[in-house]
Scaffold this motif. Sequence first.
Motif, short mmCIF file in Angstrom:
data_model
loop_
_atom_site.label_atom_id
_atom_site.label_comp_id
_atom_site.label_asym_id
_atom_site.label_seq_id
_atom_site.Cartn_x
_atom_site.Cartn_y
_atom_site.Cartn_z
N ILE A 1 0.83 -1.20 0.00
CA ILE A 1 0.00 0.00 0.00
C ILE A 1 0.87 1.26 0.00
N PHE A 2 2.15 1.12 0.34
CA PHE A 2 3.05 2.26 0.38
C PHE A 2 3.81 2.45 -0.93
N ASN A 3 3.77 1.46 -1.79
CA ASN A 3 4.57 1.49 -3.01
C ASN A 3 3.92 2.39 -4.06
N GLU A 4 4.71 3.28 -4.59
CA GLU A 4 4.26 4.12 -5.70
C GLU A 4 5.01 3.68 -6.95
N SER A 5 4.40 3.85 -8.10
CA SER A 5 5.07 3.42 -9.32
C SER A 5 6.31 4.28 -9.55
N GLY A 6 7.37 3.66 -10.00
CA GLY A 6 8.61 4.36 -10.26
C GLY A 6 9.55 4.39 -9.06
N PHE A 7 9.13 3.87 -7.91
CA PHE A 7 9.99 3.84 -6.73
C PHE A 7 10.36 2.41 -6.42
N ARG A 8 11.57 2.24 -5.93
CA ARG A 8 12.07 0.92 -5.58
C ARG A 8 12.05 0.77 -4.06
N VAL A 9 11.56 -0.36 -3.58
CA VAL A 9 11.53 -0.64 -2.15
C VAL A 9 12.86 -1.27 -1.77
N ILE A 10 13.53 -0.64 -0.82
CA ILE A 10 14.81 -1.17 -0.35
C ILE A 10 14.71 -1.28 1.16
N GLU A 11 15.02 -2.46 1.64
CA GLU A 11 15.00 -2.66 3.08
C GLU A 11 16.31 -2.16 3.65
N MET A 12 16.21 -1.22 4.55
CA MET A 12 17.41 -0.62 5.13
C MET A 12 17.95 -1.52 6.23
N LYS A 13 19.25 -1.65 6.26
CA LYS A 13 19.88 -2.42 7.32
C LYS A 13 19.79 -1.68 8.65
N ASP A 14 19.56 -0.37 8.58
CA ASP A 14 19.45 0.42 9.80
C ASP A 14 18.30 -0.07 10.66
N SER A 15 17.21 -0.52 10.03
CA SER A 15 16.07 -1.00 10.81
C SER A 15 16.46 -2.24 11.61
N SER A 16 17.23 -3.13 11.01
CA SER A 16 17.70 -4.31 11.73
C SER A 16 18.68 -3.91 12.82
N ASN A 17 19.56 -2.96 12.50
CA ASN A 17 20.51 -2.49 13.51
C ASN A 17 19.79 -1.79 14.65
N LYS A 18 18.75 -1.05 14.32
CA LYS A 18 17.98 -0.34 15.35
C LYS A 18 17.32 -1.35 16.29
N LYS A 19 16.74 -2.41 15.72
CA LYS A 19 16.11 -3.43 16.55
C LYS A 19 17.15 -4.09 17.45
N MET A 20 18.33 -4.36 16.89
CA MET A 20 19.39 -5.01 17.67
C MET A 20 19.83 -4.10 18.82
N LYS A 21 19.98 -2.81 18.54
CA LYS A 21 20.39 -1.87 19.59
C LYS A 21 19.32 -1.75 20.67
N GLU A 22 18.05 -1.77 20.27
CA GLU A 22 16.97 -1.73 21.26
C GLU A 22 17.00 -2.96 22.15
N LEU A 23 17.24 -4.13 21.55
CA LEU A 23 17.31 -5.35 22.34
C LEU A 23 18.51 -5.33 23.28
N GLU A 24 19.66 -4.82 22.79
CA GLU A 24 20.84 -4.73 23.64
C GLU A 24 20.60 -3.78 24.80
N ALA A 25 19.91 -2.67 24.54
CA ALA A 25 19.58 -1.72 25.61
C ALA A 25 18.67 -2.38 26.64
N ARG A 26 17.73 -3.18 26.17
CA ARG A 26 16.81 -3.89 27.07
C ARG A 26 17.58 -4.88 27.94
N VAL A 27 18.54 -5.59 27.34
CA VAL A 27 19.35 -6.54 28.10
C VAL A 27 20.14 -5.81 29.18
#
Length: 132
Positions: free
Chosen positions: A56-82
Motif C-alpha cells: 500500500i506504500f509502493n508508488e510506481s517508479g519507486f524501488r523498495v529497499i529494506e534498510m539495514k538500519d532498521s535491523s541495527n535499530k532493533k538489535m540496539k533496542e534489544l541490547e539496551a533492554r538486556v
Amino acid sequence: MKANIRSIRKQRKYSEEFKRRLVSDFEKGKFSVPQLEKLHGVPHATIYRWIYKFSIFNESGFRVIEMKDSSNKKMKELEARVKELERTVGRKQIMIDYLEKMMEIAKDELDIDIKKNFGTPQSTGSGKTNKK
C-alpha cells in the motif's frame, strides 16, 4: 546405457491471500525479507515482486529497499533492554546481600535468628491453642 533424465522444474503457485499476508508482515515490521525467505521458503526476489505489486506504500517508479538500519535499530533496542535487565538484576542482588548482612547482624548482636532454624521441631498442625 544412461537414461535420458531431465530435471523437472517445479513451479509453485501461491494464493493472493498468502502473498498479501507476507507483504503485510513486511510492512508492519514483523519480519524482514530474509526472515520471510527462510520462514516460508520463498525466494527474496519473489517476495520483493509481491511487495512492488501489493504494497500500500509502493508508488510506481519507486524501488523498495529494506534498510539495514532498521535491523541495527532493533538489535540496539534489544541490547539496551538486556543492559536494563542486567542493571535490575544487579540492584536486586545488592538488596539481597544487604538483607543477608542485616540478618547476620541481628543474629550476632541481638541474638535473633531470622533465618529458618533447622533445629526447631516441625509444627504438629493447626490444632487449638490454649489462651491465657
